[in-house]
Design a protein around this motif. Structure first.
Motif, PDB file in Angstrom:
ATOM      1  N   GLY A 214       0.821  -1.200   0.000  1.00 25.55           N
ATOM      2  CA  GLY A 214       0.000   0.000   0.000  1.00 25.55           C
ATOM      3  C   GLY A 214       0.854   1.248   0.000  1.00 25.55           C
ATOM      4  N   HIS A 215       0.978   1.900   1.154  1.00 24.57           N
ATOM      5  CA  HIS A 215       1.746   3.137   1.262  1.00 24.57           C
ATOM      6  C   HIS A 215       2.699   3.058   2.453  1.00 24.57           C
ATOM      7  CE1 HIS A 215      -1.897   4.333  -0.920  1.00 24.57           C
ATOM      8  NE2 HIS A 215      -1.258   5.383  -1.344  1.00 24.57           N
ATOM      9  N   LEU A 216       3.779   3.817   2.364  1.00 25.98           N
ATOM     10  CA  LEU A 216       4.599   4.051   3.537  1.00 25.98           C
ATOM     11  C   LEU A 216       3.844   4.974   4.483  1.00 25.98           C
ATOM     12  CD1 LEU A 216       8.116   4.676   1.916  1.00 25.98           C
ATOM     13  CD2 LEU A 216       7.494   2.756   3.385  1.00 25.98           C
ATOM     14  N   PHE A 217       4.073   4.839   5.773  1.00 30.23           N
ATOM     15  CA  PHE A 217       3.527   5.762   6.756  1.00 30.23           C
ATOM     16  C   PHE A 217       4.532   6.885   7.030  1.00 30.23           C
ATOM     17  CE2 PHE A 217       1.397   1.779   8.712  1.00 30.23           C
ATOM     18  CZ  PHE A 217       0.459   1.769   7.703  1.00 30.23           C
ATOM     19  N   LEU A 218       5.806   6.499   7.090  1.00 28.15           N
ATOM     20  CA  LEU A 218       6.903   7.446   7.324  1.00 28.15           C
ATOM     21  C   LEU A 218       8.043   7.095   6.377  1.00 28.15           C
ATOM     22  CD1 LEU A 218       8.753   9.466   9.018  1.00 28.15           C
ATOM     23  CD2 LEU A 218       9.314   7.454  10.430  1.00 28.15           C
ATOM     24  N   ARG A 219       8.611   8.123   5.762  1.00 26.64           N
ATOM     25  CA  ARG A 219       9.804   7.925   4.946  1.00 26.64           C
ATOM     26  C   ARG A 219      10.846   8.949   5.379  1.00 26.64           C
ATOM     27  NH1 ARG A 219      10.374   7.696  -1.711  1.00 26.64           N
ATOM     28  NH2 ARG A 219      12.648   7.431  -1.714  1.00 26.64           N
ATOM     29  N   TYR A 220      11.959   8.434   5.899  1.00 27.23           N
ATOM     30  CA  TYR A 220      13.084   9.291   6.276  1.00 27.23           C
ATOM     31  C   TYR A 220      14.340   8.791   5.588  1.00 27.23           C
ATOM     32  CZ  TYR A 220      17.160  11.051   8.642  1.00 27.23           C
ATOM     33  OH  TYR A 220      18.378  11.615   8.870  1.00 27.23           O
ATOM     34  N   GLU A 221      15.126   9.723   5.047  1.00 27.01           N
ATOM     35  CA  GLU A 221      16.435   9.403   4.474  1.00 27.01           C
ATOM     36  C   GLU A 221      17.381  10.567   4.728  1.00 27.01           C
ATOM     37  OE1 GLU A 221      14.925   8.975   0.603  1.00 27.01           O
ATOM     38  OE2 GLU A 221      13.928   7.099   1.100  1.00 27.01           O
ATOM     39  N   ALA A 245      18.371   5.691   6.886  1.00 24.91           N
ATOM     40  CA  ALA A 245      17.028   5.651   6.321  1.00 24.91           C
ATOM     41  C   ALA A 245      16.097   4.867   7.234  1.00 24.91           C
ATOM     42  CB  ALA A 245      17.047   5.034   4.924  1.00 24.91           C
ATOM     43  N   VAL A 246      14.843   5.315   7.294  1.00 22.42           N
ATOM     44  CA  VAL A 246      13.795   4.632   8.058  1.00 22.42           C
ATOM     45  C   VAL A 246      12.531   4.648   7.209  1.00 22.42           C
ATOM     46  CG1 VAL A 246      12.438   4.551  10.179  1.00 22.42           C
ATOM     47  CG2 VAL A 246      14.780   5.454  10.237  1.00 22.42           C
ATOM     48  N   HIS A 247      12.048   3.474   6.835  1.00 22.66           N
ATOM     49  CA  HIS A 247      10.801   3.353   6.069  1.00 22.66           C
ATOM     50  C   HIS A 247       9.812   2.554   6.902  1.00 22.66           C
ATOM     51  CE1 HIS A 247      12.795   3.949   1.832  1.00 22.66           C
ATOM     52  NE2 HIS A 247      12.959   4.985   2.648  1.00 22.66           N
ATOM     53  N   MET A 248       8.788   3.220   7.416  1.00 25.41           N
ATOM     54  CA  MET A 248       7.781   2.555   8.244  1.00 25.41           C
ATOM     55  C   MET A 248       6.489   2.411   7.449  1.00 25.41           C
ATOM     56  SD  MET A 248       6.296   3.617  12.011  1.00 25.41           S
ATOM     57  CE  MET A 248       5.424   5.083  11.438  1.00 25.41           C
ATOM     58  N   GLY A 249       5.930   1.209   7.433  1.00 29.64           N
ATOM     59  CA  GLY A 249       4.684   0.967   6.722  1.00 29.64           C
ATOM     60  C   GLY A 249       3.922  -0.173   7.349  1.00 29.64           C
ATOM     61  N   GLY A 250       2.926  -0.685   6.614  1.00 25.45           N
ATOM     62  CA  GLY A 250       2.125  -1.797   7.098  1.00 25.45           C
ATOM     63  C   GLY A 250       1.986  -2.852   6.028  1.00 25.45           C
ATOM     64  N   ASN A 251       0.781  -3.376   5.839  1.00 24.59           N
ATOM     65  CA  ASN A 251       0.522  -4.262   4.713  1.00 24.59           C
ATOM     66  C   ASN A 251      -0.927  -4.100   4.275  1.00 24.59           C
ATOM     67  OD1 ASN A 251      -1.185  -6.121   6.205  1.00 24.59           O
ATOM     68  ND2 ASN A 251       0.659  -7.100   7.015  1.00 24.59           N
ATOM     69  N   LEU A 252      -1.351  -4.869   3.301  1.00 24.53           N
ATOM     70  CA  LEU A 252      -2.666  -4.669   2.698  1.00 24.53           C
ATOM     71  C   LEU A 252      -3.792  -5.404   3.414  1.00 24.53           C
ATOM     72  CD1 LEU A 252      -1.646  -4.852  -1.056  1.00 24.53           C
ATOM     73  CD2 LEU A 252      -2.351  -2.828   0.219  1.00 24.53           C
ATOM     74  N   VAL A 253      -3.469  -6.201   4.415  1.00 22.92           N
ATOM     75  CA  VAL A 253      -4.490  -6.996   5.088  1.00 22.92           C
ATOM     76  C   VAL A 253      -4.729  -6.523   6.517  1.00 22.92           C
ATOM     77  CG1 VAL A 253      -5.122  -9.310   5.860  1.00 22.92           C
ATOM     78  CG2 VAL A 253      -4.039  -8.986   3.631  1.00 22.92           C
ATOM     79  N   GLU A 254      -3.663  -6.373   7.286  1.00 23.41           N
ATOM     80  CA  GLU A 254      -3.793  -5.969   8.679  1.00 23.41           C
ATOM     81  C   GLU A 254      -3.691  -4.457   8.826  1.00 23.41           C
ATOM     82  OE1 GLU A 254      -1.884  -8.858  11.711  1.00 23.41           O
ATOM     83  OE2 GLU A 254      -0.546  -8.764   9.987  1.00 23.41           O
ATOM     84  N   ASP A 255      -4.402  -3.919   9.811  1.00 27.91           N
ATOM     85  CA  ASP A 255      -4.296  -2.500  10.128  1.00 27.91           C
ATOM     86  C   ASP A 255      -3.140  -2.326  11.113  1.00 27.91           C
ATOM     87  OD1 ASP A 255      -4.592   0.156  10.603  1.00 27.91           O
ATOM     88  OD2 ASP A 255      -6.698   0.070  11.189  1.00 27.91           O
ATOM     89  N   LEU A 256      -1.979  -1.961  10.602  1.00 24.38           N
ATOM     90  CA  LEU A 256      -0.775  -1.868  11.426  1.00 24.38           C
ATOM     91  C   LEU A 256      -0.359  -0.430  11.717  1.00 24.38           C
ATOM     92  CD1 LEU A 256       1.404  -4.667   9.756  1.00 24.38           C
ATOM     93  CD2 LEU A 256      -0.101  -4.843  11.748  1.00 24.38           C
ATOM     94  N   ALA A 257      -1.122   0.543  11.234  1.00 23.96           N
ATOM     95  CA  ALA A 257      -0.729   1.937  11.452  1.00 23.96           C
ATOM     96  C   ALA A 257      -0.818   2.280  12.938  1.00 23.96           C
ATOM     97  CB  ALA A 257      -1.621   2.856  10.639  1.00 23.96           C
ATOM     98  N   PRO A 258       0.239   2.851  13.517  1.00 25.92           N
ATOM     99  CA  PRO A 258       0.234   3.137  14.955  1.00 25.92           C
ATOM    100  C   PRO A 258      -0.511   4.423  15.294  1.00 25.92           C
ATOM    101  CG  PRO A 258       2.328   3.782  13.996  1.00 25.92           C
ATOM    102  CD  PRO A 258       1.532   3.148  12.890  1.00 25.92           C
ATOM    103  N   ARG A 259      -1.190   4.410  16.420  1.00 26.42           N
ATOM    104  CA  ARG A 259      -1.803   5.634  16.948  1.00 26.42           C
ATOM    105  C   ARG A 259      -0.867   6.225  17.996  1.00 26.42           C
ATOM    106  NH1 ARG A 259      -6.129   8.724  17.155  1.00 26.42           N
ATOM    107  NH2 ARG A 259      -7.249   7.456  15.626  1.00 26.42           N
ATOM    108  N   VAL A 260      -0.620   7.521  17.900  1.00 22.30           N
ATOM    109  CA  VAL A 260       0.285   8.198  18.829  1.00 22.30           C
ATOM    110  C   VAL A 260      -0.475   9.315  19.539  1.00 22.30           C
ATOM    111  CG1 VAL A 260       2.325   7.662  17.453  1.00 22.30           C
ATOM    112  CG2 VAL A 260       1.107   9.803  17.054  1.00 22.30           C
ATOM    113  N   GLU A 261       0.111   9.793  20.625  1.00 22.68           N
ATOM    114  CA  GLU A 261      -0.492  10.867  21.399  1.00 22.68           C
ATOM    115  C   GLU A 261       0.504  11.998  21.593  1.00 22.68           C
ATOM    116  OE1 GLU A 261      -1.768   9.241  25.096  1.00 22.68           O
ATOM    117  OE2 GLU A 261      -3.570   8.301  24.255  1.00 22.68           O
ATOM    118  N   VAL A 262      -0.030  13.209  21.669  1.00 19.06           N
ATOM    119  CA  VAL A 262       0.741  14.392  22.051  1.00 19.06           C
ATOM    120  C   VAL A 262       0.067  14.913  23.308  1.00 19.06           C
ATOM    121  CG1 VAL A 262       1.780  16.549  21.279  1.00 19.06           C
ATOM    122  CG2 VAL A 262       1.014  14.864  19.583  1.00 19.06           C
ATOM    123  N   ARG A 263       0.656  14.678  24.463  1.00 13.60           N
ATOM    124  CA  ARG A 263       0.028  14.997  25.736  1.00 13.60           C
ATOM    125  C   ARG A 263       0.379  16.410  26.202  1.00 13.60           C
ATOM    126  NH1 ARG A 263      -4.103  12.079  28.328  1.00 13.60           N
ATOM    127  NH2 ARG A 263      -4.101   9.966  27.443  1.00 13.60           N
TER     128      ARG A 263
END
Length: 329
Positions: A214-221, A245-263
């Motif tokens: 699908g898509h990357l969630f984060l792309r750093y280089e 480099a850091v490429h964070m993503g998921g896959n097409l079947v599971e919902d792997l996108a992380p939820r984060v908080e700013v407190r």
């Protein structure tokens, strides 16, 4: 060369395998279920108490003819329905920091370990934003553009090369809140959308497309140069591990996108607008990407697996123990 359709098939097969053996490291997003109505605010639904496995956006726990709490629109429509038609504009300005100092894009930055880091590509998605109530409940809000209309697909795309993308705008109800929460990446409906038929920011021009997942969630280089004295070391004397480099993503079947908080305290007035600076602590990103994390159940995509992919998965799995996003002064 494999066609995008074949890559997508590979992704589906691999995602199914991951679903069977992914272990307990997958982030789970809780929600309040129930037979909510078809209106964006869930009104008109039959009364029902949602189960623990209910998915956000699946309808509120509305009583007969009554109204439920607002939820995120289901699916991934280019022109999503508004969660609410009125509200105050909350503008959050993203700011990259390293070692407590601004992390300047395209320029050399001295890291705490003495190495020099030059970021060359920093991009990420934000979706399903919410404010955090005093009781910890999430209050879904619209991600909007400068005109106040929901952004395409209800998604914000940060690109360090575009200063205008630094502002995440939310339309929110007035009140006092304990912070902001959002999916750092794409919720599954948008992650599984087809880039070749999508408009910005989900189109192929985003440089975030991943045919097999699908898509990357984060792309750093970036470039990393050791200090003049020799090999880079961190304050404890260990070998530095600032990844190129850091490429964070998921896959097409599971919902792997992380939820984060700013407190932090956030007061939304009844009219006008308000804003805060949100710092992205790259020290935490790099530490998470190089940490010793249990990778049990990780199913790599087809073909060679680069270090950037492993770095992204380590970061994704370790995010619950890290504070990547903080409010600025």
């Amino acid at each position: 060369m494999k066609s995008p359709g074949l890559f997508r098939l590979f992704g589906l097969l691999l995602g199914a395998a991951a679903a069977c053996g992914g272990g307990s490291n997958q982030p789970i997003e809780s929600g309040t279920g129930g037979a909510g109505g078809s209106e964006p605010d869930g009104s008109g639904g039959a009364s029902s108490a949602g189960g623990a496995d209910a998915q956000p956006g699946a309808g509120g726990a509305g009583g007969a003819g009554g109204q439920a709490e607002a939820t995120w629109p289901t699916g991934c429509a280019e022109q999503p329905a508004s969660i609410r038609t009125e509200g105050t504009l909350v503008e959050l300005a993203f700011e990259l920091v390293l070692g407590g100092e601004p992390f300047l894009f395209g320029e050399p930055n001295v890291a705490p370990d003495g190495s020099t880091v030059t970021p060359l590509n920093v991009r990420f998605y934000v979706s399903h934003a919410a404010l955090i109530g005093a009781d910890g409940d999430l209050v879904p809000v619209d991600i909007v553009g400068p005109d106040g209309a929901p952004t395409p697909y209800g998604v914000h795309f940060y690109n360090a090369e575009d200063p205008g993308s630094a502002a995440l705008r939310l339309r929110a109800p007035a009140g006092s809140y304990e912070g902001v929460s959002f999916i750092w990446g794409l919720h599954q409906a948008c992650n599984s959308s087809r880039p070749e038929t999508s408009v910005a920011p989900l189109a192929e021009a985003s440089q975030m497309t991943w045919p097999h997942t699908g898509h990357l969630f984060l792309r750093y280089e970036g470039n990393v140069a050791p200090p003049d004295e020799g090999d880079p070391v961190d304050p404890e004397g260990e070998t530095a591990t600032v990844p190129p480099a850091v490429h964070m993503g998921g896959n097409l079947v599971e919902d792997l996108a992380p939820r984060v908080e700013v407190r932090g305290a956030l007061s939304v007035p009844a009219s006008g607008s308000t804003g805060k600076v949100v710092r992205i602590v790259m020290d935490e990103v790099f530490a998470g990407a190089t940490a010793d994390v249990d990778m049990t159940g990780f199913v790599p995509p087809p073909g060679p697996v680069g270090d950037e992919l492993l770095a992204g998965e380590r970061l994704r799995r370790g995010l619950p123990d890290r504070t990547v996003f903080t409010f600025g002064p």
